[in-house]
Design a protein around this motif. Sequence first.
Motif, PDB file in Angstrom:
ATOM      1  N   PRO A  50      14.074   6.084  -4.817  1.00 35.77           N
ATOM      2  CA  PRO A  50      13.649   7.415  -5.240  1.00 35.77           C
ATOM      3  C   PRO A  50      12.358   7.353  -6.053  1.00 35.77           C
ATOM      4  CG  PRO A  50      15.672   6.757  -6.380  1.00 35.77           C
ATOM      5  CD  PRO A  50      15.356   5.679  -5.409  1.00 35.77           C
ATOM      6  N   THR A  51      11.437   8.234  -5.756  1.00 39.80           N
ATOM      7  CA  THR A  51      10.122   8.252  -6.414  1.00 39.80           C
ATOM      8  C   THR A  51       9.654   9.698  -6.539  1.00 39.80           C
ATOM      9  OG1 THR A  51       9.602   6.190  -5.267  1.00 39.80           O
ATOM     10  CG2 THR A  51       7.782   7.300  -6.322  1.00 39.80           C
ATOM     11  N   GLY A  52       8.979   9.974  -7.648  1.00 44.98           N
ATOM     12  CA  GLY A  52       8.464  11.328  -7.868  1.00 44.98           C
ATOM     13  C   GLY A  52       9.262  11.989  -8.972  1.00 44.98           C
ATOM     14  N   GLY A  53       8.712  11.935 -10.184  1.00 46.20           N
ATOM     15  CA  GLY A  53       9.418  12.507 -11.324  1.00 46.20           C
ATOM     16  C   GLY A  53      10.415  11.557 -11.963  1.00 46.20           C
ATOM     17  N   VAL A  54      10.417  10.293 -11.524  1.00 44.32           N
ATOM     18  CA  VAL A  54      11.325   9.312 -12.122  1.00 44.32           C
ATOM     19  C   VAL A  54      10.630   8.710 -13.353  1.00 44.32           C
ATOM     20  CG1 VAL A  54      12.691   7.227 -11.748  1.00 44.32           C
ATOM     21  CG2 VAL A  54      12.317   8.821  -9.854  1.00 44.32           C
TER      22      VAL A  54
ATOM     23  N   ALA B 181       0.846  -1.187   0.000  1.00 42.30           N
ATOM     24  CA  ALA B 181       0.000   0.000   0.000  1.00 42.30           C
ATOM     25  C   ALA B 181       0.883   1.239   0.000  1.00 42.30           C
ATOM     26  CB  ALA B 181      -0.907   0.004   1.224  1.00 42.30           C
ATOM     27  N   GLY B 182       0.581   2.160  -0.931  1.00 46.55           N
ATOM     28  CA  GLY B 182       1.300   3.426  -0.970  1.00 46.55           C
ATOM     29  C   GLY B 182       0.413   4.569  -0.531  1.00 46.55           C
ATOM     30  N   THR B 183       1.016   5.747  -0.416  1.00 50.96           N
ATOM     31  CA  THR B 183       0.292   6.941   0.037  1.00 50.96           C
ATOM     32  C   THR B 183      -0.373   6.699   1.393  1.00 50.96           C
ATOM     33  OG1 THR B 183      -0.277   7.154  -2.322  1.00 50.96           O
ATOM     34  CG2 THR B 183      -0.993   8.906  -0.885  1.00 50.96           C
TER      35      THR B 183
ATOM     36  N   GLY C  13       7.748   4.553  -9.649  1.00 51.28           N
ATOM     37  CA  GLY C  13       7.162   5.470 -10.614  1.00 51.28           C
ATOM     38  C   GLY C  13       5.813   5.014 -11.109  1.00 51.28           C
ATOM     39  N   SER C  14       5.053   5.994 -11.576  1.00 51.74           N
ATOM     40  CA  SER C  14       3.696   5.711 -12.046  1.00 51.74           C
ATOM     41  C   SER C  14       3.647   5.468 -13.554  1.00 51.74           C
ATOM     42  CB  SER C  14       2.774   6.878 -11.670  1.00 51.74           C
ATOM     43  OG  SER C  14       3.236   8.071 -12.283  1.00 51.74           O
ATOM     44  N   TRP C  15       4.818   5.569 -14.225  1.00 48.74           N
ATOM     45  CA  TRP C  15       4.769   5.522 -15.692  1.00 48.74           C
ATOM     46  C   TRP C  15       4.418   4.139 -16.249  1.00 48.74           C
ATOM     47  CZ3 TRP C  15       9.699   5.047 -13.464  1.00 48.74           C
ATOM     48  CH2 TRP C  15      10.497   4.004 -13.943  1.00 48.74           C
TER      49      TRP C  15
ATOM     50  N   PHE D 116      12.851   8.054  -1.211  1.00 45.85           N
ATOM     51  CA  PHE D 116      13.302   9.439  -1.397  1.00 45.85           C
ATOM     52  C   PHE D 116      12.233  10.134  -2.222  1.00 45.85           C
ATOM     53  CE2 PHE D 116      16.184  12.412  -3.940  1.00 45.85           C
ATOM     54  CZ  PHE D 116      16.273  13.351  -2.931  1.00 45.85           C
ATOM     55  N   PHE D 117      11.455  10.981  -1.578  1.00 49.93           N
ATOM     56  CA  PHE D 117      10.306  11.616  -2.235  1.00 49.93           C
ATOM     57  C   PHE D 117      10.198  13.081  -1.822  1.00 49.93           C
ATOM     58  CE2 PHE D 117       5.901  13.037  -2.232  1.00 49.93           C
ATOM     59  CZ  PHE D 117       5.564  12.818  -3.548  1.00 49.93           C
ATOM     60  N   PRO D 118       9.878  13.975  -2.752  1.00 52.55           N
ATOM     61  CA  PRO D 118       9.771  13.781  -4.193  1.00 52.55           C
ATOM     62  C   PRO D 118      11.148  13.866  -4.843  1.00 52.55           C
ATOM     63  CG  PRO D 118       9.100  16.032  -3.597  1.00 52.55           C
ATOM     64  CD  PRO D 118       9.506  15.350  -2.323  1.00 52.55           C
TER      65      PRO D 118
HETATM   66  O1  LIG Z   1       1.431   8.671  -3.519  1.00 52.95           O
HETATM   67  C1  LIG Z   1       2.434   8.647  -2.838  1.00 52.95           C
HETATM   68  O2  LIG Z   1       2.562   8.033  -1.806  1.00 52.95           O
HETATM   69  C2  LIG Z   1       3.583   9.437  -3.233  1.00 52.95           C
HETATM   70  O3  LIG Z   1       4.449   9.616  -2.464  1.00 52.95           O
HETATM   71  C3  LIG Z   1       3.658   9.942  -4.546  1.00 52.95           C
HETATM   72  C4  LIG Z   1       3.967   8.931  -5.609  1.00 52.95           C
HETATM   73  O4  LIG Z   1       4.972   8.056  -5.228  1.00 52.95           O
HETATM   74  C5  LIG Z   1       4.374   9.702  -6.771  1.00 52.95           C
HETATM   75  O5  LIG Z   1       3.347  10.585  -7.094  1.00 52.95           O
HETATM   76  C6  LIG Z   1       4.725   8.917  -7.974  1.00 52.95           C
HETATM   77  O6  LIG Z   1       5.384   9.829  -8.747  1.00 52.95           O
HETATM   78  P1  LIG Z   1       5.344   9.882 -10.313  1.00 52.95           P
HETATM   79  O7  LIG Z   1       5.996   8.629 -10.785  1.00 52.95           O
HETATM   80  O8  LIG Z   1       6.116  11.108 -10.624  1.00 52.95           O
HETATM   81  O9  LIG Z   1       3.904   9.979 -10.706  1.00 52.95           O
END
Ligand SMILES: O=C(O)C(=O)C[C@H](O)[C@H](O)COP(=O)(O)O
Length: 208
Positions: free
Chosen positions: A156-160, A67-69, A179-181, A130-132
Amino acid sequence: MTTSSELLDLSPVMPVVVLDDAEAAPDVARALLAGGIRTIELTLRTPAALEAIEKVASQVPDIVVGAGTVTTPEQAAQAADAGAAFLVTPGTTDALLDAVAATRLPFLPGAATVSEAMRLAERGLDTLKFFPAEASGGPAALKAFAGPLPHLKFCPTGGVSVANAPEYLGLSNVGCVGGSWLTPKDAVAARDFATIERLAKESAALAS
Ligand SMILES: O=C(O)C(=O)C[C@H](O)[C@H](O)COP(=O)(O)O
């Protein structure tokens, strides 16, 4: 999988997935698995998320679902009850750390600065998100972290993206990137699992 550090070794990329419909979750997980990705982070950003975790945990046992977020103590407990095998938070508070510790699940707590990372290390946590990532200095920042804090490992996550992931994966203190890609919103909505599998395959081939 028993520790956070082993979690980072499963795949070079941790897919961060947002689902509006829990019914799609098992097929998304199967497409990622077919592409060679062995973990999935389902974010608690939508009302469907807990049910999605439950479905993946029961129907796709070969993928490790987390589970994230996770941003509140209640969510930590709910995610554990739903069958999450690990928890990820974007940042950390004392209450959240206590609640996550109570679940005894592997955990990737979010940190963006050296002080935040040191505070988590004091609590015995050595594997962090490591966020963002890009907004907090990207690979250059993480490389600098490794000087004073060589024992800490990061996701590292966020903008990757698939384009900048290799730069992170080449660092001594990076176990995998998030990453969400891999699961674009339109592909998920259209149930385009072939695209998800293709993106997963491309990501699984990245060297960690
Ligand atoms: O939801 C969370 O718990 C977060 O910390 C944010 C996500 O990990 C990022 O939003 C993913 O980032 P992108 O790959 O740039 O879309």
